[in-house]
Every structure is written in structure tokens, then in C-alpha cells.
Design a protein around this motif. Sequence first.
Motif, PDB file in Angstrom:
ATOM      1  N   HIS A  22      73.616  50.163   2.586  1.00  0.00           N
ATOM      2  CA  HIS A  22      72.287  50.264   1.976  1.00  0.00           C
ATOM      3  C   HIS A  22      72.306  50.920   0.599  1.00  0.00           C
ATOM      4  CE1 HIS A  22      72.829  54.068   4.211  1.00  0.00           C
ATOM      5  NE2 HIS A  22      72.133  54.605   3.227  1.00  0.00           N
ATOM      6  N   GLU A  23      73.505  51.078   0.015  1.00  0.00           N
ATOM      7  CA  GLU A  23      73.605  51.676  -1.317  1.00  0.00           C
ATOM      8  C   GLU A  23      74.344  50.693  -2.219  1.00  0.00           C
ATOM      9  OE1 GLU A  23      74.060  56.186   0.578  1.00  0.00           O
ATOM     10  OE2 GLU A  23      75.620  55.411  -0.752  1.00  0.00           O
ATOM     11  N   ALA A  24      73.633  50.107  -3.197  1.00  0.00           N
ATOM     12  CA  ALA A  24      74.266  49.079  -4.017  1.00  0.00           C
ATOM     13  C   ALA A  24      73.575  48.953  -5.364  1.00  0.00           C
ATOM     14  CB  ALA A  24      74.263  47.731  -3.299  1.00  0.00           C
ATOM     15  N   VAL A  25      74.362  48.461  -6.332  1.00  0.00           N
ATOM     16  CA  VAL A  25      73.895  48.235  -7.700  1.00  0.00           C
ATOM     17  C   VAL A  25      74.284  46.828  -8.119  1.00  0.00           C
ATOM     18  CG1 VAL A  25      74.379  48.829 -10.111  1.00  0.00           C
ATOM     19  CG2 VAL A  25      73.903  50.636  -8.477  1.00  0.00           C
ATOM     20  N   GLY A  26      73.388  46.149  -8.854  1.00  0.00           N
ATOM     21  CA  GLY A  26      73.713  44.810  -9.323  1.00  0.00           C
ATOM     22  C   GLY A  26      72.884  44.402 -10.514  1.00  0.00           C
TER      23      GLY A  26
ATOM     24  N   GLY B   8      61.205  35.612 -11.350  1.00  0.00           N
ATOM     25  CA  GLY B   8      59.980  35.090 -11.948  1.00  0.00           C
ATOM     26  C   GLY B   8      59.089  36.195 -12.467  1.00  0.00           C
ATOM     27  N   SER B   9      59.650  37.390 -12.629  1.00  0.00           N
ATOM     28  CA  SER B   9      58.867  38.568 -13.001  1.00  0.00           C
ATOM     29  C   SER B   9      59.276  39.090 -14.373  1.00  0.00           C
ATOM     30  CB  SER B   9      59.052  39.667 -11.954  1.00  0.00           C
ATOM     31  OG  SER B   9      58.549  40.895 -12.407  1.00  0.00           O
ATOM     32  N   LYS B  10      58.297  39.431 -15.207  1.00  0.00           N
ATOM     33  CA  LYS B  10      58.585  40.063 -16.494  1.00  0.00           C
ATOM     34  C   LYS B  10      59.003  41.517 -16.300  1.00  0.00           C
ATOM     35  CE  LYS B  10      55.500  37.145 -19.250  1.00  0.00           C
ATOM     36  NZ  LYS B  10      54.329  37.109 -20.154  1.00  0.00           N
ATOM     37  N   GLU B  11      58.516  42.133 -15.238  1.00  0.00           N
ATOM     38  CA  GLU B  11      58.868  43.537 -14.981  1.00  0.00           C
ATOM     39  C   GLU B  11      60.334  43.677 -14.618  1.00  0.00           C
ATOM     40  OE1 GLU B  11      57.612  47.288 -12.078  1.00  0.00           O
ATOM     41  OE2 GLU B  11      56.734  45.302 -11.765  1.00  0.00           O
ATOM     42  N   PHE B  12      60.873  42.696 -13.883  1.00  0.00           N
ATOM     43  CA  PHE B  12      62.280  42.694 -13.494  1.00  0.00           C
ATOM     44  C   PHE B  12      62.915  41.385 -13.990  1.00  0.00           C
ATOM     45  CE2 PHE B  12      60.540  45.773 -10.509  1.00  0.00           C
ATOM     46  CZ  PHE B  12      61.510  46.774 -10.518  1.00  0.00           C
ATOM     47  N   PRO B  13      63.228  41.320 -15.289  1.00  0.00           N
ATOM     48  CA  PRO B  13      63.725  40.067 -15.863  1.00  0.00           C
ATOM     49  C   PRO B  13      65.195  39.822 -15.525  1.00  0.00           C
ATOM     50  CG  PRO B  13      63.700  41.770 -17.537  1.00  0.00           C
ATOM     51  CD  PRO B  13      63.076  42.377 -16.305  1.00  0.00           C
ATOM     52  N   GLU B  14      65.624  38.602 -15.731  1.00  0.00           N
ATOM     53  CA  GLU B  14      67.028  38.258 -15.550  1.00  0.00           C
ATOM     54  C   GLU B  14      67.878  39.071 -16.513  1.00  0.00           C
ATOM     55  OE1 GLU B  14      67.278  34.032 -15.913  1.00  0.00           O
ATOM     56  OE2 GLU B  14      65.855  33.684 -14.275  1.00  0.00           O
ATOM     57  N   GLY B  15      68.995  39.574 -16.019  1.00  0.00           N
ATOM     58  CA  GLY B  15      69.879  40.422 -16.817  1.00  0.00           C
ATOM     59  C   GLY B  15      69.653  41.911 -16.621  1.00  0.00           C
ATOM     60  N   GLN B  16      68.524  42.291 -16.017  1.00  0.00           N
ATOM     61  CA  GLN B  16      68.242  43.705 -15.762  1.00  0.00           C
ATOM     62  C   GLN B  16      69.160  44.236 -14.668  1.00  0.00           C
ATOM     63  OE1 GLN B  16      65.841  46.064 -17.085  1.00  0.00           O
ATOM     64  NE2 GLN B  16      67.204  47.382 -15.892  1.00  0.00           N
ATOM     65  N   ARG B  17      69.759  45.412 -14.898  1.00  0.00           N
ATOM     66  CA  ARG B  17      70.581  46.051 -13.865  1.00  0.00           C
ATOM     67  C   ARG B  17      69.698  46.945 -12.997  1.00  0.00           C
ATOM     68  NH1 ARG B  17      76.258  48.269 -15.886  1.00  0.00           N
ATOM     69  NH2 ARG B  17      74.989  49.983 -16.675  1.00  0.00           N
ATOM     70  N   VAL B  18      69.982  46.926 -11.697  1.00  0.00           N
ATOM     71  CA  VAL B  18      69.112  47.629 -10.756  1.00  0.00           C
ATOM     72  C   VAL B  18      69.904  48.229  -9.603  1.00  0.00           C
ATOM     73  CG1 VAL B  18      67.014  46.280 -11.204  1.00  0.00           C
ATOM     74  CG2 VAL B  18      68.679  45.468  -9.505  1.00  0.00           C
ATOM     75  N   ILE B  19      69.359  49.321  -9.067  1.00  0.00           N
ATOM     76  CA  ILE B  19      69.714  49.783  -7.724  1.00  0.00           C
ATOM     77  C   ILE B  19      68.806  49.031  -6.763  1.00  0.00           C
ATOM     78  CG2 ILE B  19      69.651  51.737  -6.117  1.00  0.00           C
ATOM     79  CD1 ILE B  19      70.191  53.565  -8.546  1.00  0.00           C
ATOM     80  N   VAL B  20      69.381  48.475  -5.716  1.00  0.00           N
ATOM     81  CA  VAL B  20      68.615  47.691  -4.742  1.00  0.00           C
ATOM     82  C   VAL B  20      68.563  48.442  -3.416  1.00  0.00           C
ATOM     83  CG1 VAL B  20      68.379  45.460  -3.602  1.00  0.00           C
ATOM     84  CG2 VAL B  20      69.513  45.601  -5.824  1.00  0.00           C
ATOM     85  N   LEU B  21      67.376  48.502  -2.843  1.00  0.00           N
ATOM     86  CA  LEU B  21      67.222  49.009  -1.480  1.00  0.00           C
ATOM     87  C   LEU B  21      67.033  47.816  -0.555  1.00  0.00           C
ATOM     88  CD1 LEU B  21      64.697  51.940  -2.094  1.00  0.00           C
ATOM     89  CD2 LEU B  21      67.196  51.998  -2.197  1.00  0.00           C
TER      90      LEU B  21
ATOM     91  N   ASN C 228      63.412  42.957  -3.270  1.00  0.00           N
ATOM     92  CA  ASN C 228      61.957  43.048  -3.424  1.00  0.00           C
ATOM     93  C   ASN C 228      61.651  44.012  -4.561  1.00  0.00           C
ATOM     94  OD1 ASN C 228      61.222  41.314  -1.302  1.00  0.00           O
ATOM     95  ND2 ASN C 228      61.573  42.938   0.195  1.00  0.00           N
ATOM     96  N   HIS C 229      60.694  43.656  -5.413  1.00  0.00           N
ATOM     97  CA  HIS C 229      60.455  44.447  -6.622  1.00  0.00           C
ATOM     98  C   HIS C 229      59.950  45.853  -6.319  1.00  0.00           C
ATOM     99  CE1 HIS C 229      60.101  40.450  -9.040  1.00  0.00           C
ATOM    100  NE2 HIS C 229      61.335  40.725  -8.646  1.00  0.00           N
ATOM    101  N   ASN C 230      59.345  46.045  -5.160  1.00  0.00           N
ATOM    102  CA  ASN C 230      58.919  47.405  -4.795  1.00  0.00           C
ATOM    103  C   ASN C 230      60.047  48.209  -4.161  1.00  0.00           C
ATOM    104  OD1 ASN C 230      59.079  46.129  -2.337  1.00  0.00           O
ATOM    105  ND2 ASN C 230      57.002  46.636  -1.672  1.00  0.00           N
ATOM    106  N   ARG C 231      61.276  47.628  -4.143  1.00  0.00           N
ATOM    107  CA  ARG C 231      62.428  48.319  -3.581  1.00  0.00           C
ATOM    108  C   ARG C 231      63.631  48.210  -4.520  1.00  0.00           C
ATOM    109  NH1 ARG C 231      61.443  49.707   1.653  1.00  0.00           N
ATOM    110  NH2 ARG C 231      63.635  49.922   2.175  1.00  0.00           N
ATOM    111  N   MET C 232      63.352  48.154  -5.832  1.00  0.00           N
ATOM    112  CA  MET C 232      64.416  48.121  -6.833  1.00  0.00           C
ATOM    113  C   MET C 232      64.139  49.172  -7.903  1.00  0.00           C
ATOM    114  SD  MET C 232      65.513  44.120  -7.315  1.00  0.00           S
ATOM    115  CE  MET C 232      64.160  43.725  -8.410  1.00  0.00           C
ATOM    116  N   ILE C 233      65.202  49.731  -8.460  1.00  0.00           N
ATOM    117  CA  ILE C 233      65.114  50.787  -9.471  1.00  0.00           C
ATOM    118  C   ILE C 233      65.946  50.358 -10.668  1.00  0.00           C
ATOM    119  CG2 ILE C 233      65.630  53.203 -10.005  1.00  0.00           C
ATOM    120  CD1 ILE C 233      65.396  52.164  -6.365  1.00  0.00           C
TER     121      ILE C 233
END
Length: 338
Positions: A64-68, A74-87, A113-118
Amino acid sequence: MKAGRILAPKKIELSDIKTPTISTNEESLVKLHSWSICGSDIRDAYGPLFSEENYPMRWGAHCHEAVGTITKSGSKEFPEGQRVIVLPSPAIDGLEEEPGRGGGLLAEYVIGNHNRMIKIPEYGEPNEWVMCQPSGTVLYACQLLGNILGKTVVVLGQGAIGLSFTAILSRAGARNVVAVDSLDYRLDKSKDVGATHVINYKNENLENAIKEINNGEFSDVIIEAAGDVEAFNTSLKMVKPLGQILIFGKLLKDEKGTLATIETEHLLHHGATIINSSGVNSGDPTSHIERMVELKKRGWWDPSTMITHNMDFGDVQKAYDMYENRDDNVIKVVLNQE
């Protein structure tokens, strides 16, 4: 894509399976680069010997601990190429989850899910940021304690979670931060991250050592970071009257599977406030991790210094075995892939 699952007791398989696809604008497809093994992955899934019907476990479990990096969105808030921690999205009991969508992150691609990414910065290697996830949950727990300035603290257990408590509380202004463990190499790391004192409870009388450090008194705050019933009962005994005890991990049941025994004599005598902490169940699973990312960016503390081993994603079996057996002075193992 390659994905892993626990196939049988203490056996992980990696296989080629179908890459998941996003279905709403609230989801992104994330290509993972770094995965960190957590003690709860071992204790809740890999370590125990379950009955046959529990295997194989879900694809992606347990991790449950990962980065990618987002590869489709399809979201401007989380665009393609953005690096994130994923839950991981919570698995739904009784339903077969699409691989990569729920239940775990042990896969090359997952649905976030966008409400579970940092969001994380574009600089630095991915494995430099993955540790903000577990340390962020500790940050949330520390906030539950309120003002820690000038207080005396004992942290029971110095794995990655206990070390995070030691680092954060020492920087938050605690007068004494006493790190307790049975492994000297972990205690050496405790000193590096900010412990004022260390105690190997196998070699010293813990009660006498804590009182000596605190001028004859017990501590204002005790952190139970071992997930162990004996450690919790130790907390009840060695906290100041009307002090605070924070329980971070799940307390293990005994070997018979019955509920653990709590020593109520000390509970009633000291009258401590007992705080349970679970950031992921707080209703806001991301903000505390975002704060940890910000603190790392500022140079306040870098939790990636707890990583002792970097391995290839394909070495997942070896990594889980190493973590469970505490081989080679392991504190935190991170799997990596381009």
C-alpha cells in the motif's frame, strides 16, 4: 503488465495480467516506479499461515506504499506526466476486484482515485518520496497528541514507524525522546534521526532506565509503535499519571486467536488518556501525507533516510523474506522499476 500476489503461505508470484483501464474522470492510470514494504503487509498477510481458501490473495496485495507517474487522465488537476503517491482503493469484500483497481498496489500499473493521490515534485528519484506515505500517517498521529513542547516521550519500537515518531516528535520540541527496541542497529538509527536517549530493553531494565532519564519519573507520553500487546501493557505501567498513550499499530492477538489481555491495574492506577490513530480512516487520507511532502521539500526531515535496501521489482519474494526475517540490518526495503 506484471503484477504480484500472495499465491500461498510466504510465496509471492509475479505474472503478466491485463493492464487496468480508467472508467471515470475521477481516476487516472498510474505507472508505478517504487514500492515500499510495510510491516503491516507482513503481519496481516505475508507472515501468517492462513487456511487454504484464503489463497491466492488479490492481485496487488499486500502492498500500500507506492509512487508513480500518471500515464492517462481526464483531469486537469491530475494531468498526464504528474508524479504521485498513490493510496490503494479499499477492496470490496465478496467482489472480485479488477487487477490494479482495488486491494493493493503490487503491480506495474494501477488505477488511482484522485481523492487518494498526493502530488510529488518532479525532481529527485521516485524512491526518495515513497516514504512520505508512512511517515505522513505518523505526522497525523503526532497531531492528535496536541502540544508536545517540553514533554518527555518514549517510543516503543524503532521500525520505520517508530523511527518516524522519534524524528517528528524530537523536531516538534519534546524535551526527551527515548527510543526503545531490542535491535542495536535500529537504536543507532534512532540517534541519527533525533532520539535523545536509546534503550535496548533486552539488556537494560526498562523501568529503571526511563526513570533515570526522567529524574525519577515516568514519561508524559508513550508511543506504542510495535503493534504488540506486551508493549501496550508496558505503556500502561510506565506512563505518568494522567499522561498520554498513543497506539499506532494493531495489537496482535495471542497464539490461540483470542483477544489480548490488558492489565487494567495499571490502566486504572495511572488514568492515562489512550489515543488510537489511523490516518487512512480519518475521512481525509491525503492531507497529512501532503504535509509530509511539504516538510521534506523544506528540508525539515527526509524520511527516505530510513531506506536501507533498494531492490528490483522482480526481487519481490526476496524483499518480503528479508523484511520478515529482519535480514542484513533491514529497516525499510523499497522495490524499484523504470
